[in-house]
Write a protein that holds these residues in place. Structure first.
Motif, PDB file in Angstrom:
ATOM      1  N   GLY A  10       0.820  -1.217   0.000  1.00 26.41           N
ATOM      2  CA  GLY A  10       0.000   0.000   0.000  1.00 26.41           C
ATOM      3  C   GLY A  10       0.850   1.262   0.000  1.00 26.41           C
ATOM      4  O   GLY A  10       0.347   2.354   0.288  1.00 26.41           O
ATOM      5  N   ALA A  73      -1.743  -1.943   2.510  1.00 26.09           N
ATOM      6  CA  ALA A  73      -2.594  -2.149   1.329  1.00 26.09           C
ATOM      7  C   ALA A  73      -3.999  -2.476   1.798  1.00 26.09           C
ATOM      8  O   ALA A  73      -4.188  -3.202   2.769  1.00 26.09           O
ATOM      9  N   GLY A  74      -4.973  -1.934   1.096  1.00 28.58           N
ATOM     10  CA  GLY A  74      -6.341  -2.244   1.479  1.00 28.58           C
ATOM     11  C   GLY A  74      -7.300  -1.780   0.414  1.00 28.58           C
ATOM     12  O   GLY A  74      -6.952  -0.975  -0.443  1.00 28.58           O
ATOM     13  N   VAL A 103      -8.926  -0.367  11.520  1.00 28.88           N
ATOM     14  CA  VAL A 103      -9.856   0.752  11.654  1.00 28.88           C
ATOM     15  C   VAL A 103     -10.619   0.637  12.977  1.00 28.88           C
ATOM     16  O   VAL A 103     -10.984  -0.477  13.396  1.00 28.88           O
ATOM     17  N   ALA A 137      -9.024   6.067  13.088  1.00 30.03           N
ATOM     18  CA  ALA A 137     -10.326   6.563  12.633  1.00 30.03           C
ATOM     19  C   ALA A 137     -10.237   6.872  11.139  1.00 30.03           C
ATOM     20  O   ALA A 137      -9.174   6.747  10.523  1.00 30.03           O
ATOM     21  N   PHE A 139      -9.712   8.822   7.798  1.00 29.66           N
ATOM     22  CA  PHE A 139      -8.773   9.902   7.503  1.00 29.66           C
ATOM     23  C   PHE A 139      -9.552  11.121   6.972  1.00 29.66           C
ATOM     24  O   PHE A 139     -10.598  10.978   6.333  1.00 29.66           O
TER      25      PHE A 139
HETATM   26  N1  LIG Z   1      -8.948   5.768   4.476  1.00 28.09           N
HETATM   27  C1  LIG Z   1      -9.311   5.724   5.755  1.00 28.09           C
HETATM   28  O1  LIG Z   1     -10.075   6.563   6.242  1.00 28.09           O
HETATM   29  C2  LIG Z   1      -8.771   4.607   6.638  1.00 28.09           C
HETATM   30  C3  LIG Z   1      -9.060   4.609   8.020  1.00 28.09           C
HETATM   31  C4  LIG Z   1      -8.524   3.580   8.824  1.00 28.09           C
HETATM   32  C5  LIG Z   1      -7.755   2.580   8.249  1.00 28.09           C
HETATM   33  N2  LIG Z   1      -7.515   2.612   6.900  1.00 28.09           N
HETATM   34  C6  LIG Z   1      -6.689   1.567   6.305  1.00 28.09           C
HETATM   35  O2  LIG Z   1      -5.472   2.165   5.885  1.00 28.09           O
HETATM   36  C7  LIG Z   1      -4.978   1.462   4.745  1.00 28.09           C
HETATM   37  C8  LIG Z   1      -4.606   2.462   3.656  1.00 28.09           C
HETATM   38  O3  LIG Z   1      -5.743   3.205   3.303  1.00 28.09           O
HETATM   39  P1  LIG Z   1      -5.645   4.316   2.153  1.00 28.09           P
HETATM   40  O4  LIG Z   1      -6.831   5.200   2.321  1.00 28.09           O
HETATM   41  O5  LIG Z   1      -4.261   4.889   2.110  1.00 28.09           O
HETATM   42  O6  LIG Z   1      -5.880   3.402   0.873  1.00 28.09           O
HETATM   43  P2  LIG Z   1      -5.805   3.810  -0.676  1.00 28.09           P
HETATM   44  O7  LIG Z   1      -5.386   5.234  -0.858  1.00 28.09           O
HETATM   45  O8  LIG Z   1      -7.079   3.356  -1.292  1.00 28.09           O
HETATM   46  O9  LIG Z   1      -4.618   2.902  -1.231  1.00 28.09           O
HETATM   47  C9  LIG Z   1      -4.770   1.520  -1.278  1.00 28.09           C
HETATM   48  C10 LIG Z   1      -3.399   0.897  -1.433  1.00 28.09           C
HETATM   49  O10 LIG Z   1      -3.536  -0.518  -1.365  1.00 28.09           O
HETATM   50  C11 LIG Z   1      -2.868  -1.088  -2.471  1.00 28.09           C
HETATM   51  N3  LIG Z   1      -3.615  -2.286  -2.868  1.00 28.09           N
HETATM   52  C12 LIG Z   1      -4.967  -2.401  -3.007  1.00 28.09           C
HETATM   53  N4  LIG Z   1      -5.299  -3.647  -3.374  1.00 28.09           N
HETATM   54  C13 LIG Z   1      -4.124  -4.333  -3.462  1.00 28.09           C
HETATM   55  C14 LIG Z   1      -3.822  -5.677  -3.823  1.00 28.09           C
HETATM   56  N5  LIG Z   1      -4.780  -6.579  -4.152  1.00 28.09           N
HETATM   57  N6  LIG Z   1      -2.529  -6.060  -3.822  1.00 28.09           N
HETATM   58  C15 LIG Z   1      -1.560  -5.168  -3.491  1.00 28.09           C
HETATM   59  N7  LIG Z   1      -1.784  -3.887  -3.151  1.00 28.09           N
HETATM   60  C16 LIG Z   1      -3.063  -3.474  -3.149  1.00 28.09           C
HETATM   61  C17 LIG Z   1      -2.845  -0.024  -3.556  1.00 28.09           C
HETATM   62  O11 LIG Z   1      -1.691  -0.214  -4.358  1.00 28.09           O
HETATM   63  P3  LIG Z   1      -1.681  -0.230  -5.999  1.00 28.09           P
HETATM   64  O12 LIG Z   1      -2.951   0.454  -6.444  1.00 28.09           O
HETATM   65  O13 LIG Z   1      -0.429   0.521  -6.353  1.00 28.09           O
HETATM   66  O14 LIG Z   1      -1.623  -1.665  -6.334  1.00 28.09           O
HETATM   67  C18 LIG Z   1      -2.719   1.245  -2.737  1.00 28.09           C
HETATM   68  O15 LIG Z   1      -1.356   1.538  -2.459  1.00 28.09           O
HETATM   69  C19 LIG Z   1      -6.054   0.441   4.363  1.00 28.09           C
HETATM   70  O16 LIG Z   1      -5.708  -0.798   4.930  1.00 28.09           O
HETATM   71  C20 LIG Z   1      -7.302   0.976   5.035  1.00 28.09           C
HETATM   72  O17 LIG Z   1      -8.219  -0.044   5.359  1.00 28.09           O
HETATM   73  C21 LIG Z   1      -7.983   3.608   6.089  1.00 28.09           C
END
Ligand SMILES: NC(=O)c1ccc[n+]([C@@H]2O[C@H](COP(=O)([O-])OP(=O)(O)OC[C@H]3O[C@@H](n4cnc5c(N)ncnc54)[C@H](OP(=O)(O)O)[C@@H]3O)[C@@H](O)[C@H]2O)c1
Length: 265
Positions: A10, A73-74, A103, A137, A139
């Motif tokens: 990620g 990654a997520g 989360v 929480a 973002f």
């Molecule tokens: N956003 C929020 O509010 C929030 C809150 C709490 C926790 N989180 C957690 O924080 C993490 C990051 O969130 P984010 O908002 O930064 O996510 P994001 O901007 O949507 O980015 C997702 C990342 O995951 C990678 N990814 C997705 N599917 C994949 C796969 N099948 N294999 C390998 N890589 C994969 C993507 O890489 P590529 O596209 O380059 O492959 C990208 O770097 C996640 O685990 C999310 O659940 C997020």
């Protein structure tokens, strides 16, 4: 503390893009796993490997020789499957520390995304590897995406009783780097933002900052999901560490106009 390569899954995402330069600033070699083909050496001590955690492709090569894996990654679906695939490869490679971002509400909010995060947390905790998991929480970036989409509608829905405590992804990134460079710590205290807002308040702040006017329509989230939100099960009001950066500050940076929170809480 070891000085081996750190794998960041990620590392191309919202959070990961903030984490990678902090690890570099700490003098660590960084490897980023991405589904997209990139130049292997991204320059500046960051190497890219191509792979897909969900399809279980390229994962073994990604973890090979990594002392620490920072698993960020997520997606909307499949974090449980992706994490199990990563754990299997990390175990085989003898990774020294697996750090995971989850989360707040993973164990209480009845949405498949949250359930998958809980399953992923379990896979990490039961991996047999030294581990650390941080629950954060939502973002500010995600809140902005949601209110921007709602702000495009002629009438903005205002779901009663739905509260968020959004946190700045830069603060989550800094905390994760601290955890990744430290000793494995298991489940660490949750990280949330400094203030709790009704979703409608987040929308109002956005509309004000964007100079838009929209009528708002009170709506009720039905069923178990509505009950969970109204009970605040997506929040950790007493137990969480609170970030310092506010929604208003984030809006002022991203949406351009200075904003202050209207009235008190
Ligand atoms: N956003 C929020 O509010 C929030 C809150 C709490 C926790 N989180 C957690 O924080 C993490 C990051 O969130 P984010 O908002 O930064 O996510 P994001 O901007 O949507 O980015 C997702 C990342 O995951 C990678 N990814 C997705 N599917 C994949 C796969 N099948 N294999 C390998 N890589 C994969 C993507 O890489 P590529 O596209 O380059 O492959 C990208 O770097 C996640 O685990 C999310 O659940 C997020």
């Amino acid at each position: 503390m070891t000085t081996s390569t750190i794998l960041v899954t990620g590392g191309t995402g919202t959070l990961g893009r903030l984490v990678v330069p902090l690890l570099r600033d700490a003098g660590r070699e960084v490897r980023v796993l991405s589904r997209r083909e990139r130049e292997r050496e991204g320059g500046g001590g960051v190497a890219y490997v191509t792979g897909d955690l969900l399809k279980d492709e390229g994962v073994e090569a990604a973890v090979e020789g990594a002392g620490v894996v920072l698993h960020l990654a997520g997606g909307a679906k499949g974090d449980d499957v992706a994490t199990r695939n990563l754990v299997r490869a990390a175990r085989a490679a003898g990774v020294g520390h697996l750090v995971y971002i989850s989360v707040i509400g993973a164990d209480t909010v009845p949405l498949s995304y949250f359930r998958a995060k809980l399953e992923a947390e379990r896979a990490v905790a039961e991996s047999g590897l030294p581990w650390t998991t941080l629950r954060a929480a939502q973002f500010h970036d995600l809140a902005l995406k949601v209110v921007t989409a709602m702000g495009k509608l002629p009438v903005v829905p205002a779901p009663g009783g739905v509260r968020w405590q959004p946190v700045d992804a830069r603060e989550v990134a800094a905390r994760l780097v601290e955890l990744a460079l430290g000793e494995p710590a298991g489940a660490v205290p949750d990280l949330a933002g400094p203030e709790v807002y009704e979703l409608a308040e987040l929308s109002r702040g956005y509309l004000r900052a964007a100079g838009k006017r929209r009528p708002m329509l009170p709506v009720r989230v039905p069923g178990g999901l509505g009950r969970a939100y109204r009970a605040g099960e997506n929040l950790n009001l007493d137990g969480a560490v609170r970030g310092r950066r506010t929604w208003e500050g984030f809006l002022a940076e991203r949406v351009g106009r200075g904003v202050e929170r209207a009235g008190g809480r």
